[in-house]
Design a protein around this motif. Structure first.
Motif, PDB file in Angstrom:
ATOM      1  N   UNK A  67       3.745  14.990  -7.501  1.00  0.00           N
ATOM      2  CA  UNK A  67       3.619  14.155  -6.369  1.00  0.00           C
ATOM      3  C   UNK A  67       4.456  12.832  -6.684  1.00  0.00           C
ATOM      4  N   UNK A  68       5.491  12.423  -5.503  1.00  0.00           N
ATOM      5  CA  UNK A  68       6.211  11.209  -5.637  1.00  0.00           C
ATOM      6  C   UNK A  68       5.563  10.525  -4.739  1.00  0.00           C
ATOM      7  N   UNK A  69       4.771   9.384  -5.171  1.00  0.00           N
ATOM      8  CA  UNK A  69       4.401   8.328  -3.914  1.00  0.00           C
ATOM      9  C   UNK A  69       5.454   7.291  -3.664  1.00  0.00           C
ATOM     10  N   UNK A  70       5.604   7.133  -2.386  1.00  0.00           N
ATOM     11  CA  UNK A  70       6.771   5.985  -2.114  1.00  0.00           C
ATOM     12  C   UNK A  70       6.027   4.578  -1.918  1.00  0.00           C
ATOM     13  N   UNK A  71       4.552   4.590  -1.814  1.00  0.00           N
ATOM     14  CA  UNK A  71       3.876   3.515  -1.545  1.00  0.00           C
ATOM     15  C   UNK A  71       2.222   4.077  -1.990  1.00  0.00           C
ATOM     16  N   UNK A  72       1.452   2.808  -1.734  1.00  0.00           N
ATOM     17  CA  UNK A  72       0.021   2.769  -2.190  1.00  0.00           C
ATOM     18  C   UNK A  72      -0.871   3.835  -1.159  1.00  0.00           C
TER      19      UNK A  72
END
Length: 159
Positions: free
Chosen positions: A77-82
């Protein structure tokens, strides 16, 4: 953050141990800073969710609702923000699993460890719909169970 809501108050469980176990699993999978929701409930409530979302009008042990439903097993998973740091939610029927953990001579918290491994694998794209994917998922669950057993955070405290 791990959020646990217990609506089924007749089964004594160690909520703090459940939270520790979930955190150990999430750390092992590389998602220690992600959110996870866990609802502990009874057969009537889980049957409602199972009917509503899976079109199966029966109770079950656990349901998984992934935040990333298109994620494939092993993908990162690539989280772009919290707000993106969320694995999803698990719903567990403590009523349903009572007979199972008693037959297996386990405590409720020991059996919940097994369900956490299973449920978090589902949240991360693992499934058991084919023989091949079942084998991969079982291997991942065994890997996570071994980590839980060895973890210094896991004191196996019961209620």
């Amino acid at each position: 953050m791990i959020s646990i809501t217990n609506e089924e108050l007749t089964t004594p469980i160690n909520i703090q141990q459940l939270e520790k176990d979930a955190q150990i699993i999430m750390n092992a999978m590389g998602y220690g800073d992600f959110d996870l929701g866990i609802l502990l409930t009874d057969n009537q409530a889980i049957q409602h969710f199972n009917r509503e979302y899976r079109h199966k009008d029966v109770p079950t042990d656990i349901l998984s609702f992934p935040f990333y439903p298109e994620l494939k097993a092993g993908e990162k998973i690539t989280a772009h923000n919290d707000d993106d740091k969320n694995l999803g939610d698990l719903i567990i029927s403590l009523e349903y699993i009572k007979e199972i953990y008693e037959q297996e001579n386990k405590t409720v918290n020991e059996y919940l460890r097994t369900l956490l491994c299973h449920g978090i694998c589902h949240l991360l794209g693992y499934d058991h719909y084919t023989e091949e994917t079942d084998k991969i998922m079982r291997e991942k669950e065994a890997y996570l169970a071994a980590i839980l057993e060895k973890s210094p955070l896991n004191k196996k405290q019961e209620v």
